[in-house]
Write a protein that holds these residues in place. Structure first.
Motif, PDB file in Angstrom:
ATOM      1  N   SER A   1       0.854  -1.182   0.000  1.00 50.32           N
ATOM      2  CA  SER A   1       0.000   0.000   0.000  1.00 50.32           C
ATOM      3  C   SER A   1       0.889   1.230   0.000  1.00 50.32           C
ATOM      4  CB  SER A   1      -0.949  -0.005   1.199  1.00 50.32           C
ATOM      5  OG  SER A   1      -0.231  -0.281   2.381  1.00 50.32           O
ATOM      6  N   ARG A   2       0.279   2.337  -0.353  1.00 53.28           N
ATOM      7  CA  ARG A   2       1.028   3.581  -0.419  1.00 53.28           C
ATOM      8  C   ARG A   2       0.222   4.667   0.259  1.00 53.28           C
ATOM      9  NH1 ARG A   2       0.368   7.804  -2.720  1.00 53.28           N
ATOM     10  NH2 ARG A   2      -1.260   6.998  -4.070  1.00 53.28           N
ATOM     11  N   ARG A   3       0.906   5.479   1.018  1.00 51.15           N
ATOM     12  CA  ARG A   3       0.258   6.665   1.584  1.00 51.15           C
ATOM     13  C   ARG A   3       1.230   7.804   1.389  1.00 51.15           C
ATOM     14  NH1 ARG A   3      -3.939   7.291   6.030  1.00 51.15           N
ATOM     15  NH2 ARG A   3      -3.527   9.271   7.033  1.00 51.15           N
ATOM     16  N   GLY A   4       0.827   8.779   0.594  1.00 53.94           N
ATOM     17  CA  GLY A   4       1.733   9.871   0.272  1.00 53.94           C
ATOM     18  C   GLY A   4       2.988   9.319  -0.373  1.00 53.94           C
ATOM     19  N   LYS A   5       4.123   9.663   0.190  1.00 60.76           N
ATOM     20  CA  LYS A   5       5.400   9.244  -0.389  1.00 60.76           C
ATOM     21  C   LYS A   5       5.936   7.980   0.260  1.00 60.76           C
ATOM     22  CE  LYS A   5       6.243  14.177  -0.986  1.00 60.76           C
ATOM     23  NZ  LYS A   5       6.993  15.333  -0.482  1.00 60.76           N
ATOM     24  N   TYR A   6       5.113   7.322   1.079  1.00 60.74           N
ATOM     25  CA  TYR A   6       5.532   6.101   1.758  1.00 60.74           C
ATOM     26  C   TYR A   6       4.936   4.871   1.106  1.00 60.74           C
ATOM     27  CZ  TYR A   6       7.170   8.900   5.742  1.00 60.74           C
ATOM     28  OH  TYR A   6       7.828   9.799   6.541  1.00 60.74           O
ATOM     29  N   ILE A   7       5.716   3.787   1.083  1.00 61.22           N
ATOM     30  CA  ILE A   7       5.198   2.491   0.665  1.00 61.22           C
ATOM     31  C   ILE A   7       5.286   1.552   1.855  1.00 61.22           C
ATOM     32  CG2 ILE A   7       5.678   0.434  -0.745  1.00 61.22           C
ATOM     33  CD1 ILE A   7       6.557   2.279  -2.989  1.00 61.22           C
TER      34      ILE A   7
ATOM     35  N   GLU B   1       1.511   8.027  14.538  1.00 62.00           N
ATOM     36  CA  GLU B   1       2.627   8.535  15.337  1.00 62.00           C
ATOM     37  C   GLU B   1       3.494   9.510  14.554  1.00 62.00           C
ATOM     38  OE1 GLU B   1       4.656   5.133  16.874  1.00 62.00           O
ATOM     39  OE2 GLU B   1       3.224   4.864  18.519  1.00 62.00           O
ATOM     40  N   ASN B   2       3.604   9.278  13.258  1.00 61.69           N
ATOM     41  CA  ASN B   2       4.466  10.132  12.457  1.00 61.69           C
ATOM     42  C   ASN B   2       3.704  11.214  11.697  1.00 61.69           C
ATOM     43  OD1 ASN B   2       7.389   8.921  12.576  1.00 61.69           O
ATOM     44  ND2 ASN B   2       5.946   7.218  12.589  1.00 61.69           N
ATOM     45  N   GLU B   3       2.437  11.350  12.048  1.00 57.36           N
ATOM     46  CA  GLU B   3       1.607  12.412  11.483  1.00 57.36           C
ATOM     47  C   GLU B   3       1.689  12.498   9.964  1.00 57.36           C
ATOM     48  OE1 GLU B   3       3.263  15.488  13.959  1.00 57.36           O
ATOM     49  OE2 GLU B   3       1.415  15.598  15.115  1.00 57.36           O
ATOM     50  N   ILE B   4       1.399  11.377   9.333  1.00 53.19           N
ATOM     51  CA  ILE B   4       1.335  11.372   7.878  1.00 53.19           C
ATOM     52  C   ILE B   4      -0.130  11.563   7.498  1.00 53.19           C
ATOM     53  CG2 ILE B   4       1.810  10.048   5.791  1.00 53.19           C
ATOM     54  CD1 ILE B   4       3.804   8.400   7.587  1.00 53.19           C
ATOM     55  N   GLY B   5      -0.408  12.691   6.896  1.00 56.95           N
ATOM     56  CA  GLY B   5      -1.782  13.044   6.577  1.00 56.95           C
ATOM     57  C   GLY B   5      -2.412  12.120   5.543  1.00 56.95           C
ATOM     58  N   PRO B   6      -3.701  12.308   5.268  1.00 53.79           N
ATOM     59  CA  PRO B   6      -4.373  11.478   4.273  1.00 53.79           C
ATOM     60  C   PRO B   6      -3.725  11.632   2.895  1.00 53.79           C
ATOM     61  CG  PRO B   6      -5.730  13.370   4.868  1.00 53.79           C
ATOM     62  CD  PRO B   6      -4.593  13.322   5.839  1.00 53.79           C
ATOM     63  N   ASP B   7      -3.745  10.551   2.139  1.00 53.57           N
ATOM     64  CA  ASP B   7      -3.155  10.570   0.807  1.00 53.57           C
ATOM     65  C   ASP B   7      -3.923  11.534  -0.100  1.00 53.57           C
ATOM     66  OD1 ASP B   7      -1.247   8.908  -1.041  1.00 53.57           O
ATOM     67  OD2 ASP B   7      -3.117   9.199  -2.145  1.00 53.57           O
ATOM     68  N   ALA B   8      -3.157  12.274  -0.918  1.00 52.03           N
ATOM     69  CA  ALA B   8      -3.770  13.283  -1.790  1.00 52.03           C
ATOM     70  C   ALA B   8      -4.840  12.689  -2.706  1.00 52.03           C
ATOM     71  CB  ALA B   8      -2.696  13.978  -2.616  1.00 52.03           C
ATOM     72  N   LEU B   9      -4.702  11.417  -3.076  1.00 52.64           N
ATOM     73  CA  LEU B   9      -5.693  10.816  -3.972  1.00 52.64           C
ATOM     74  C   LEU B   9      -6.895  10.241  -3.224  1.00 52.64           C
ATOM     75  CD1 LEU B   9      -3.566   9.073  -6.739  1.00 52.64           C
ATOM     76  CD2 LEU B   9      -5.099  11.030  -6.994  1.00 52.64           C
ATOM     77  N   ASP B  10      -6.803  10.160  -1.910  1.00 54.23           N
ATOM     78  CA  ASP B  10      -7.907   9.597  -1.117  1.00 54.23           C
ATOM     79  C   ASP B  10      -8.760  10.649  -0.443  1.00 54.23           C
ATOM     80  OD1 ASP B  10      -7.215   7.037  -1.695  1.00 54.23           O
ATOM     81  OD2 ASP B  10      -6.025   6.727   0.122  1.00 54.23           O
ATOM     82  N   VAL B  11      -8.212  11.855  -0.358  1.00 54.17           N
ATOM     83  CA  VAL B  11      -8.865  12.891   0.418  1.00 54.17           C
ATOM     84  C   VAL B  11     -10.185  13.309  -0.250  1.00 54.17           C
ATOM     85  CG1 VAL B  11      -8.092  15.166  -0.384  1.00 54.17           C
ATOM     86  CG2 VAL B  11      -7.752  14.523   1.996  1.00 54.17           C
TER      87      VAL B  11
ATOM     88  N   ALA C   1      -0.631  17.438   6.674  1.00 56.17           N
ATOM     89  CA  ALA C   1      -1.963  17.887   6.285  1.00 56.17           C
ATOM     90  C   ALA C   1      -2.517  16.994   5.178  1.00 56.17           C
ATOM     91  CB  ALA C   1      -1.907  19.336   5.818  1.00 56.17           C
ATOM     92  N   ILE C   2      -1.792  16.949   4.060  1.00 58.71           N
ATOM     93  CA  ILE C   2      -2.107  16.060   2.935  1.00 58.71           C
ATOM     94  C   ILE C   2      -0.790  15.441   2.532  1.00 58.71           C
ATOM     95  CG2 ILE C   2      -2.893  15.927   0.528  1.00 58.71           C
ATOM     96  CD1 ILE C   2      -4.380  18.576   1.048  1.00 58.71           C
ATOM     97  N   SER C   3      -0.746  14.149   2.296  1.00 55.92           N
ATOM     98  CA  SER C   3       0.547  13.553   1.969  1.00 55.92           C
ATOM     99  C   SER C   3       0.652  13.183   0.496  1.00 55.92           C
ATOM    100  CB  SER C   3       0.828  12.332   2.848  1.00 55.92           C
ATOM    101  OG  SER C   3      -0.100  11.322   2.600  1.00 55.92           O
ATOM    102  N   GLY C   4       1.816  13.453  -0.057  1.00 55.88           N
ATOM    103  CA  GLY C   4       2.110  13.044  -1.427  1.00 55.88           C
ATOM    104  C   GLY C   4       2.576  14.157  -2.342  1.00 55.88           C
ATOM    105  N   ILE C   5       2.262  15.413  -1.998  1.00 54.15           N
ATOM    106  CA  ILE C   5       2.626  16.523  -2.866  1.00 54.15           C
ATOM    107  C   ILE C   5       3.917  17.167  -2.382  1.00 54.15           C
ATOM    108  CG2 ILE C   5       1.929  18.807  -3.705  1.00 54.15           C
ATOM    109  CD1 ILE C   5      -0.965  17.839  -3.463  1.00 54.15           C
TER     110      ILE C   5
END
Length: 260
Positions: A54-60, A127-137, A163-167
């Motif tokens: 799975s991917r969230r923002g810039k994380y896999i 814990e690391n405050e990774i916001g919702p993925d830009a494509l899911d928001v 705030a939003i992750s991926g951009i």
DNA sequence: CGTCCTGTTATCGG
DNA sequence: GCCGATAACAGGAC
């Protein structure tokens, strides 16, 4: 080159290529980016099966028997799947070998990336405050986030991963270009319609970028991305592209299309 | 040689 | 506590 579209491309390199494969070995060439002790990392992985990605923002997140391998690429990482040992890419740092003699290489030129074994990806994300993925928001969520970020410059608000992750730097430039917003405009100065337009353009450019990468085509010429240089001109009005430093990052923008 | 770089984090002053 | 500016992290490309 990892912002959301590139990271999604990397995810597709892993999935489906390695799904349901058994890990026969993990070779650690350089453990600089590995945040889990080498020995434990190896022990927890060898013999296990790749379940999902799975991917969230810039994380896999790669799921392996209930645990997850987290990948983050910093400024220059990538992953590569290959079938012959001789194809091992330059700057490979960690190589996962599968029982069918195929390989997945985690590559990093500079050492800014991160590889880590974690127990639960939801806990990590919180814990690391990774916001919702830009494509899911959702639009409602996006409006709430922009309201919360109203004191920020538009460019900074879009790049805030909590705030939003991926951009990142590149796609925030693209988004602001396509909605005609000057990068240092405060979010509070934008009309509701502009926020809504930002939302739909955000989805569009990310999807188009993912498609371009998938089909190995360059980004559209009417994007500002291929013109991000002070020596280039705006694809819409031909005005010379300008550069501006915001929070130590360079924003490229068209001074005519992106009104202050 | 110097400059540049698509990311993140800590720190400082406002 | 939030925001913006800055430095630091490394190393290859040009």
């Amino acid at each position: 080159m990892p912002e959301l579209p590139s990271v999604e491309d990397f995810r597709k390199e892993i999935d489906p290529n390695t799904i349901n494969k058994k890990i026969s070995d993990v070779r650690i060439i350089d453990d600089y980016i590995l945040k889990t002790p080498k020995k434990r990392f190896k022990e927890e992985m060898v013999g296990k099966i790749i379940k999902s990605t799975s991917r969230r923002g810039k994380y896999i997140f790669i799921e392996i028997d209930g645990k997850y391998v987290l990948l983050h690429f910093g400024m220059s990482g990538e992953v590569k799947f290959y079938k012959r040992k001789s194809e091992q890419p330059e700057y490979s740092k960690i190589i996962i070998e599968f029982s069918d003699n195929t390989f997945l290489s985690i590559i990093s030129i500079r050492k800014f990336g991160k590889v880590e074994l974690i127990d639960d990806y939801k806990t990590y994300v919180n814990e690391n405050e990774i916001g919702p993925d830009a494509l899911d928001v959702s639009l409602e969520e996006f409006k709430e986030i922009m309201d919360y970020k109203k004191r920020s410059y538009a460019k900074n608000a879009l790049m805030d991963q909590s705030a939003i992750s991926g951009i990142g730097n590149i796609f925030s430039d693209e988004l602001l270009f396509q909605v005609n917003v000057f990068p240092k405009t405060k979010i509070s100065q934008l009309e509701t319609e502009k926020i809504e337009q930002m939302y739909s353009v955000m989805k569009d450019i990310l999807k188009v970028a993912i498609e371009s990468r998938l089909s190995d085509k360059p980004y559209p010429n009417d994007f500002i991305i291929p013109h991000r240089s002070r020596d280039d001109n705006c694809p819409v009005c031909s005005t010379n592209i300008k550069r501006l430093k915001i929070s130590s990052r360079h924003a490229f923008y068209c001074p005519k299309c992106q009104i202050k």
